[in-house]
Design an enzyme around this catalytic site. Sequence first.
Site, mmCIF file in Angstrom:
data_model
loop_
_atom_site.group_PDB
_atom_site.id
_atom_site.type_symbol
_atom_site.label_atom_id
_atom_site.label_comp_id
_atom_site.label_asym_id
_atom_site.label_seq_id
_atom_site.Cartn_x
_atom_site.Cartn_y
_atom_site.Cartn_z
ATOM 1 N N ASN A 47 26.915 -12.128 24.949
ATOM 2 C CA ASN A 47 27.088 -12.377 23.524
ATOM 3 C C ASN A 47 27.572 -11.085 22.859
ATOM 4 O OD1 ASN A 47 26.399 -12.636 20.586
ATOM 5 N ND2 ASN A 47 25.675 -14.631 21.279
ATOM 6 N N LEU A 48 28.549 -11.207 21.970
ATOM 7 C CA LEU A 48 29.176 -10.013 21.394
ATOM 8 C C LEU A 48 28.462 -9.471 20.155
ATOM 9 C CD1 LEU A 48 32.946 -10.973 21.782
ATOM 10 C CD2 LEU A 48 31.690 -9.183 23.022
#
Length: 343
Positions: A47-48
Amino acid sequence: MNKTESMPVVIKSFKPVVDQNSRVLILGTMPGEESLRQQQYYAHPRNLFWPLIYTIFNKPQEQDYGKRIQFLYSNRIALWDVFKSCEREGSLDNNIRKEESNDIAGLLEAFPNIRYVFCNGGAAWKQFQTNGLPFVKRPVFGLRLPSTSPANASIPYETKLEQWSKIRFTLENRILHETSIQTETGTYKVLANDKEVIRVCLPGSDKQVLNQFAVFPENGVSIEAAEQIKEYLAGKRKCFNIPYRLEGSSFAINVYQALLEVPFGCTISYGELAERAGNKKAAQAVGQIMRKNPVPLIVPCHRVIGSTGKNIGFMGIRGNPIQNMLLKLEQNRIAEEDFRQNT
DNA sequence: TAAATCCAGAATA
DNA sequence: TATTCTGGATTTA
């Protein structure tokens, strides 16, 4: 057949990360499976969210969850989810069922320093628009950001970074509000901060130098300015009565101020305007300054024409028909007034 | 601070 | 109308 499919379990989101210092709120939908397992916001390694949060501040990433949360607090960022609980297979928003909403309006009530809300992805945005924002009793502005989920791979990282940078711009008070005006000749836009109009964009000149700002939906200033511009374009208004900001060198400001003295329905040549601004040899420079006019219409650069009386150019386009249209609009209004006076 | 670039100009034939 | 002549402001090095 997977036997666990038939028995979805109720999952619950976390408590908000928030304090009285918080100025922006980031909303997700519901923690993914990995986050639920670790009981940490955005725990999936792909997840960024955390990489983006650190990158927008040009800071090296930290892995320790406690430090991450501290980083949010020190940057006045609050974190929560739009759903309190739901049933969901896997981690995708699409599979959310039987959802119960969090009281976003209540949170915003309790933490009045939060005025800007960013939604992590479309589902959070939709939920905030329908069940959050309408119930907030003070001015709060929302913006949708591309989801940081690993599932959202179609949008390039660079685009995500660009969009998520708006959080930093907001915290640095680089904030604008936009109202669009649709007309037969195209879309006009007004951009304002909470005090004054910063930009007016005419049709065909969308090349905004505004990538350093977070642009939110309209506010009182942009609405009022747009209203006056609509009246002007309808031939019902001759001058503007709104606060606006002029930007440029001191000579440029002199030029804009001299131009503001040119009345509705009149025109002036570049040379004459240069002279009135204190330098009669600066006609070409006046041309350059006109092109950079941050607030066309309000500062009536369409009234500046060549010494031969021709429409030389407007908004960087030679012989721009919009200039002719605006000049005609003003002439028609004057002719109408003359006609009425003489009858 | 000096040089290069810009220009929605102005003057001329 | 096309061409040439401008030169101050601004940007760049």
